[in-house]
Design a protein around this motif. Structure first.
Motif, PDB file in Angstrom:
ATOM      1  N   ALA A 141    -140.767 -20.878  25.356  1.00  0.00           N
ATOM      2  CA  ALA A 141    -141.416 -21.320  26.597  1.00  0.00           C
ATOM      3  C   ALA A 141    -142.908 -21.545  26.408  1.00  0.00           C
ATOM      4  O   ALA A 141    -143.522 -21.044  25.459  1.00  0.00           O
ATOM      5  N   GLY A 142    -143.497 -22.278  27.344  1.00  0.00           N
ATOM      6  CA  GLY A 142    -144.945 -22.433  27.362  1.00  0.00           C
ATOM      7  C   GLY A 142    -145.581 -21.271  28.114  1.00  0.00           C
ATOM      8  O   GLY A 142    -144.929 -20.583  28.882  1.00  0.00           O
ATOM      9  N   GLY A 143    -146.863 -21.051  27.872  1.00  0.00           N
ATOM     10  CA  GLY A 143    -147.556 -19.960  28.546  1.00  0.00           C
ATOM     11  C   GLY A 143    -147.298 -18.627  27.875  1.00  0.00           C
ATOM     12  O   GLY A 143    -147.020 -18.548  26.682  1.00  0.00           O
ATOM     13  N   HIS A 144    -147.361 -17.553  28.658  1.00  0.00           N
ATOM     14  CA  HIS A 144    -147.170 -16.200  28.124  1.00  0.00           C
ATOM     15  C   HIS A 144    -145.725 -16.003  27.698  1.00  0.00           C
ATOM     16  O   HIS A 144    -144.798 -16.321  28.443  1.00  0.00           O
ATOM     17  N   ILE A 145    -145.534 -15.466  26.510  1.00  0.00           N
ATOM     18  CA  ILE A 145    -144.190 -15.372  25.935  1.00  0.00           C
ATOM     19  C   ILE A 145    -143.917 -13.984  25.362  1.00  0.00           C
ATOM     20  O   ILE A 145    -144.827 -13.195  25.107  1.00  0.00           O
ATOM     21  N   GLY A 146    -142.614 -13.714  25.144  1.00  0.00           N
ATOM     22  CA  GLY A 146    -142.189 -12.497  24.476  1.00  0.00           C
ATOM     23  C   GLY A 146    -141.901 -12.766  23.014  1.00  0.00           C
ATOM     24  O   GLY A 146    -142.404 -13.737  22.439  1.00  0.00           O
ATOM     25  N   THR A 218    -146.815 -27.385  19.247  1.00  0.00           N
ATOM     26  CA  THR A 218    -147.247 -26.200  19.980  1.00  0.00           C
ATOM     27  C   THR A 218    -147.613 -25.100  18.995  1.00  0.00           C
ATOM     28  O   THR A 218    -147.144 -25.085  17.858  1.00  0.00           O
ATOM     29  N   VAL A 219    -148.433 -24.179  19.459  1.00  0.00           N
ATOM     30  CA  VAL A 219    -148.872 -23.066  18.629  1.00  0.00           C
ATOM     31  C   VAL A 219    -148.997 -21.834  19.516  1.00  0.00           C
ATOM     32  O   VAL A 219    -149.238 -21.954  20.723  1.00  0.00           O
ATOM     33  N   VAL A 220    -148.827 -20.660  18.942  1.00  0.00           N
ATOM     34  CA  VAL A 220    -148.943 -19.417  19.699  1.00  0.00           C
ATOM     35  C   VAL A 220    -150.303 -18.784  19.422  1.00  0.00           C
ATOM     36  O   VAL A 220    -150.654 -18.515  18.273  1.00  0.00           O
ATOM     37  N   THR A 225    -154.191  -9.974  20.508  1.00  0.00           N
ATOM     38  CA  THR A 225    -154.498  -9.285  21.765  1.00  0.00           C
ATOM     39  C   THR A 225    -153.284  -8.589  22.359  1.00  0.00           C
ATOM     40  O   THR A 225    -153.408  -7.781  23.277  1.00  0.00           O
ATOM     41  N   GLY A 226    -152.095  -8.940  21.855  1.00  0.00           N
ATOM     42  CA  GLY A 226    -150.878  -8.388  22.424  1.00  0.00           C
ATOM     43  C   GLY A 226    -150.346  -9.183  23.593  1.00  0.00           C
ATOM     44  O   GLY A 226    -149.355  -8.803  24.225  1.00  0.00           O
ATOM     45  N   HIS A 227    -150.993 -10.316  23.901  1.00  0.00           N
ATOM     46  CA  HIS A 227    -150.563 -11.179  25.004  1.00  0.00           C
ATOM     47  C   HIS A 227    -150.463 -12.621  24.511  1.00  0.00           C
ATOM     48  O   HIS A 227    -151.297 -13.467  24.837  1.00  0.00           O
ATOM     49  N   PRO A 228    -149.447 -12.915  23.695  1.00  0.00           N
ATOM     50  CA  PRO A 228    -149.322 -14.245  23.101  1.00  0.00           C
ATOM     51  C   PRO A 228    -149.054 -15.334  24.133  1.00  0.00           C
ATOM     52  O   PRO A 228    -148.367 -15.119  25.129  1.00  0.00           O
ATOM     53  N   TYR A 240    -159.815 -20.747  18.581  1.00  0.00           N
ATOM     54  CA  TYR A 240    -159.247 -19.469  19.019  1.00  0.00           C
ATOM     55  C   TYR A 240    -158.547 -18.762  17.850  1.00  0.00           C
ATOM     56  O   TYR A 240    -158.747 -17.571  17.609  1.00  0.00           O
ATOM     57  N   LEU A 241    -157.719 -19.518  17.118  1.00  0.00           N
ATOM     58  CA  LEU A 241    -156.991 -18.933  15.991  1.00  0.00           C
ATOM     59  C   LEU A 241    -157.932 -18.511  14.865  1.00  0.00           C
ATOM     60  O   LEU A 241    -157.679 -17.527  14.166  1.00  0.00           O
TER      61      LEU A 241
END
Length: 316
Positions: A141-146, A218-220, A225-228, A240-241
Motif C-alpha cells: 500500500a501507499g502511505g504508512h505500511i506494516g 515506489t520506495v519505502v 524511525t519505525g514508521h515506514p 530523506y534516504l
C-alpha cells in the motif's frame, strides 16, 4: 463472495475507497458512494468542526452510505468522535491506535467499526474489542505500511478472526480483487486507483506521476524511525534516504532533519503538486494505473473484470 458485510454497510459492491489524507475529500467520497462503493472521508488531524463541515458537504453530494476515517492519534479525536455520532455516520474506519475507548459509544450510535490492521495479533485484539470487520493492509500500500504483504496477511487474518476481512494494499484491478476474495476477503479497499479519479482533488502533477509510474517507482522511507511510508521516488525521497542512511547506525539517532524534510510534504504533493519536495504517497499498484477515470467507471471496470474472472477463470 461474502454478502453480509455489503448488506450491513448498505453498498452495492464490495469496494471501499481508502481514506487518504488530503485526498479523501467530500467530492471523492460522494462519487465513490454514488457509484455503488463505500466512499470515505479522511479526518486526519483536522479539528472537529472541519470534519463536521466535510460530512455536511458530502451529505449534499450523495444520499448513499459513506464513512469517516478516525485517526486515533489526532489531538482532536474526542471531539471528532462526538461529531461522528451527532452526524449519524454509520461506518468508520480507524487507524493509528485502538478504538476500544470509544467502542461503547460507537455501538450505541449504531456505527459499523472497521479498524485498519497490519498483523494477526492486532486483528485478534480488534475483534475482542468489538470491531465489526477488519481492514488488512499489506505493505504494498501507499502511505504508512506494516511488514507483511497482502498475499500473506489476508489469509492468516481470515483464519484468525470470525468477523469479515477487507483486503487492502496492492489491489488496483479486477484480478487483484478476485485474488483477495479467493483468499477469504469479504471486500477490498483501494487507494492509489482513486487518487487519479476525475473527482479526486489531488493535484494533476500527483495524478500524472501515478499514471506514468513503473513497477519499481515506489520506495519505502522512514524505516529507521519505525514508521515506514511508501511513496513515489523524487528528490525528497533521495535526500530523506540519504539522511536515514547516515543516522541508521547511531545509538541515539537524531531525527530532526528527517522531521524537517517530512513537514508539510504530503500537502505539497496533493495540493501544490510540488514534484521535488512533495511526498507522493502511492502503492506499488501504481504501475498498473494508466488512466484517469470517473469513480463510476473505475468501479464498473473492477466489477466487470472480477465477474469475468469468476465466470471464466483462466486455468494454466
Amino acid at each position: 463472495m461474502n454478502q453480509s458485510l455489503i448488506e450491513q454497510i448498505g453498498i452495492d459492491y464490495p469496494i471501499i475507497q481508502g481514506a487518504m489524507s488530503w485526498v479523501a475529500s467530500p467530492s471523492l467520497a460522494a462519487a465513490v458512494s454514488n457509484a455503488g462503493g463505500l466512499g470515505m472521508l479522511g479526518s486526519g488531524h483536522e479539528p472537529a468542526e472541519v470534519v463536521r463541515k466535510s460530512i455536511k458537504e458530502t451529505k449534499k453530494l450523495t444520499d448513499k452510505p459513506f464513512g469517516v476515517n478516525v485517526l486515533l492519534l489526532s489531538p482532536y479525536v474526542d471531539d471528532v468522535v462526538d461529531v461522528i455520532c451527532e452526524e449519524n455516520i454509520k461506518v468508520i474506519t480507524t487507524g493509528a491506535g485502538t478504538p476500544g475507548k470509544y467502542m461503547k459509544r460507537f455501538k450505541e450510535a449504531g456505527i459499523t467499526v472497521i479498524p485498519v490492521v497490519a498483523s494477526v495479533a492486532l486483528a485478534r485484539r480488534m475483534e475482542k474489542e468489538g470491531a465489526d470487520a477488519i481492514i488488512c493492509e499489506g505493505m504494498e500500500a501507499g502511505g504508512h505500511i506494516g511488514k507483511l504483504t497482502t498475499m500473506t496477511l489476508v489469509p492468516q487474518v481470515v483464519d484468525a478472526v470470525s468477523i469479515p476481512v477487507i483486503a487492502a494494499g496492492g489491489i488496483g484491478d479486477g484480478r487483484g480483487m478476485a485474488a483477495a476474495i479467493m483468499l477469504g476477503a469479504a471486500a477490498v479497499q483501494l487507494g492509489t486507483r482513486f487518487v487519479v479519479a476525475h473527482e479526486s482533488i489531488a493535484h494533476d502533477t500527483f495524478k500524472q506521476r501515478i499514471i506514468k509510474a513503473r513497477d519499481i517507482d515506489t520506495v519505502v522511507t522512514g524505516m529507521v524511525t519505525g514508521h515506514p511510508v511508501r511513496v513515489l521516488r523524487n528528490k525528497l525521497t533521495k535526500e530523506y534516504l540519504k539522511v536515514e542512511k547516515s543516522i541508521s547506525s547511531d545509538a541515539n539517532p537524531d531525527f530532526t532533519r528527517l522531521e524537517e524534510l517530512a513537514k508539510g510534504s504530503l500537502r505539497k504533493a496533493v495540493v501544490e503538486g510540488d514534484k521535488d519536495s512533495g511526498s507522493f504517497m502511492s502503492g506499488q499498484i501504481a504501475g498498473l494505473v494508466t488512466k484517469e477515470q470517473s469513480c463510476h467507471d473505475i468501479i464498473q471496470e473492477l466489477m466487470e473484470e472480477y465477474d469475468e474472472l469468476v465466470k471464466h477463470p483462466k486455468l494454466f
